[in-house]
Motif scaffolding. Sequence first.
Motif, PDB file in Angstrom:
ATOM      1  N   LEU A  19      31.160  40.579 -34.190  1.00  0.00           N
ATOM      2  CA  LEU A  19      29.969  41.251 -33.659  1.00  0.00           C
ATOM      3  C   LEU A  19      30.319  42.684 -33.256  1.00  0.00           C
ATOM      4  O   LEU A  19      31.405  42.942 -32.730  1.00  0.00           O
ATOM      5  N   ARG A  20      29.378  43.552 -33.500  1.00  0.00           N
ATOM      6  CA  ARG A  20      29.569  44.936 -33.020  1.00  0.00           C
ATOM      7  C   ARG A  20      29.176  44.995 -31.557  1.00  0.00           C
ATOM      8  O   ARG A  20      28.167  44.398 -31.154  1.00  0.00           O
ATOM      9  N   SER A  21      29.964  45.696 -30.800  1.00  0.00           N
ATOM     10  CA  SER A  21      29.616  45.803 -29.372  1.00  0.00           C
ATOM     11  C   SER A  21      28.299  46.585 -29.258  1.00  0.00           C
ATOM     12  O   SER A  21      28.093  47.570 -29.970  1.00  0.00           O
ATOM     13  N   PRO A  22      27.397  46.108 -28.407  1.00  0.00           N
ATOM     14  CA  PRO A  22      26.071  46.726 -28.339  1.00  0.00           C
ATOM     15  C   PRO A  22      26.078  48.152 -27.798  1.00  0.00           C
ATOM     16  O   PRO A  22      25.100  48.887 -27.967  1.00  0.00           O
ATOM     17  N   ARG A  23      27.146  48.533 -27.147  1.00  0.00           N
ATOM     18  CA  ARG A  23      27.206  49.885 -26.581  1.00  0.00           C
ATOM     19  C   ARG A  23      28.669  50.222 -26.330  1.00  0.00           C
ATOM     20  O   ARG A  23      29.544  49.374 -26.512  1.00  0.00           O
ATOM     21  N   ASN A  24      28.891  51.447 -25.881  1.00  0.00           N
ATOM     22  CA  ASN A  24      30.238  51.836 -25.471  1.00  0.00           C
ATOM     23  C   ASN A  24      30.453  51.462 -24.014  1.00  0.00           C
ATOM     24  O   ASN A  24      29.543  51.579 -23.194  1.00  0.00           O
ATOM     25  N   TYR A  25      31.672  51.037 -23.720  1.00  0.00           N
ATOM     26  CA  TYR A  25      31.983  50.596 -22.355  1.00  0.00           C
ATOM     27  C   TYR A  25      32.891  51.592 -21.637  1.00  0.00           C
ATOM     28  O   TYR A  25      33.613  51.208 -20.720  1.00  0.00           O
ATOM     29  N   THR A  26      32.850  52.830 -22.087  1.00  0.00           N
ATOM     30  CA  THR A  26      33.678  53.845 -21.423  1.00  0.00           C
ATOM     31  C   THR A  26      33.253  53.984 -19.957  1.00  0.00           C
ATOM     32  O   THR A  26      32.085  53.779 -19.620  1.00  0.00           O
ATOM     33  N   LEU A  27      34.236  54.324 -19.144  1.00  0.00           N
ATOM     34  CA  LEU A  27      34.003  54.357 -17.699  1.00  0.00           C
ATOM     35  C   LEU A  27      33.740  55.781 -17.215  1.00  0.00           C
ATOM     36  O   LEU A  27      34.239  56.749 -17.797  1.00  0.00           O
ATOM     37  N   THR A  28      32.991  55.865 -16.150  1.00  0.00           N
ATOM     38  CA  THR A  28      32.787  57.146 -15.471  1.00  0.00           C
ATOM     39  C   THR A  28      33.573  57.111 -14.162  1.00  0.00           C
ATOM     40  O   THR A  28      33.895  56.020 -13.666  1.00  0.00           O
ATOM     41  N   PRO A  29      33.887  58.271 -13.597  1.00  0.00           N
ATOM     42  CA  PRO A  29      34.618  58.276 -12.316  1.00  0.00           C
ATOM     43  C   PRO A  29      33.893  57.474 -11.243  1.00  0.00           C
ATOM     44  O   PRO A  29      34.536  56.811 -10.421  1.00  0.00           O
ATOM     45  N   MET A  78      32.100  54.794 -11.630  1.00  0.00           N
ATOM     46  CA  MET A  78      32.235  53.360 -11.873  1.00  0.00           C
ATOM     47  C   MET A  78      33.532  52.801 -11.306  1.00  0.00           C
ATOM     48  O   MET A  78      33.600  51.639 -10.926  1.00  0.00           O
TER      49      MET A  78
END
Lengths: 240, 200
Positions: free
Chosen positions: A59-69, A71
């Motif tokens: 499955l393709r991940s539905p979105r990017n899970y990159t973090l923000t400061p 978070m």
Amino acid sequence: MKNPINSRDWEALSGYLDGQLSDRERTRLETRLKSDPELHTALEELRQTRGLLQNLPILRSPRNYTLTPEMVGLKSDIPRIEPVLRYISILAMIILAFVAIGDFMTPGLPDSAPTVETAFDIYAPPAEFEQAVEIDEQAEPYPAGELALEAPAAEEMIEEAEGESRAPVMKAQVSTPTYSPTAVSLMPYPAMEEDLSSQEPIPADNLARESVIRIFEISLAIIAIGAGIAAFILRRGAVG
Amino acid sequence: MDESGLISAAQQGDLDSFNRLVLAYQELIYNQAYRVMGETNAADDATQEAFIAAFRKLNTYRGGSFRAWLLRIVTNICYDELRRRKRHPTTQLEPLDDAGEEIESPNWIADPSETPEETAERIELGQAIQRCIDGLPPEFRVVVALVDIQGLDYSEVSEVIGKPLGTVKSRLARARTRLRRCLQGFRELLPSAFRLEYEE
């Protein structure tokens, strides 16, 4: 009579499929598989089950899970002064805009008004004036037709000079070597003096006020641009 | 920058380096979460939570397979969520399938008005397999997903679940056996080669 397939057999079959059995375990199982069709069928079913799982689509991940400061509870690397500089830049821009608009709207010194320097030049007798008169006296007189054509133009120029500030116009006329003798004769030097004496002298306060406003505007522009550039550099440095 | 360089930089607090690792592994982690949780929304939450936890615990990473380390984190998060759900069960009135459409009945397999064959025809093979995976105990789901779907070897799986190799072999064999039995109920959906074998 063959033994039914137990959990150990299933584990051996599963490990066999993945090549996880020792040589001895594998040899023993292969011997049993040849003689036990039920065990062989179980192996094939297990192989097919594994094949179905391996063929499941990724499955393709539905979105990017990159973090923000935010978070992860990190404070931003951007220095605290950066927003201050930004606000200073914006504030300076706004004040500059108001000052410029106010300066524009307020009736101050006209653009054509002579400064102290130009006024001095006007009151001093221009050297070119006498020179031009001498040149014109030596020159041949213009034909009557040409003079007739020139005359209205000269009159218009005189009217313009009277309607507006006269000083620059007069100076330009006098200092132009190709100037018409008619125009020169219409603007004798004593008349200039008289004319200029009727102009109001420029108060020194007005000049000082204008200088202060200009300096203030330039300072604001420098602050606005400088603070903006500094904020940009700080942000870029923090992000990069 | 290679993976170890990115990890080192991330350990120093460089979030950009960590985010590059996130982009490299997010699909793997999301798929693992989905196979264990069986729902896209839960998988989404678990994936995000796993990466946040990974960044915070990055100083506890002592080398080895970074992939296994991340998978261990997401697996533990899935376990926690499943335990929480067990303590506080909630029943969805209209559960959604992967495509976001309502599943007619959560108890589809026990629908008395429908034969197993009819039910099987209605469900696509992929969903059928996922239903069978969902029917496994979580410990079995994790292992079968890691080996058969994600393609990890036994030793790496052992590292992920923190159990010896023997446990991995045992859980995997039991998971496959149960899945084999479950999938026999969907033979109409299976590719012909599989179907013939099952019908023998």
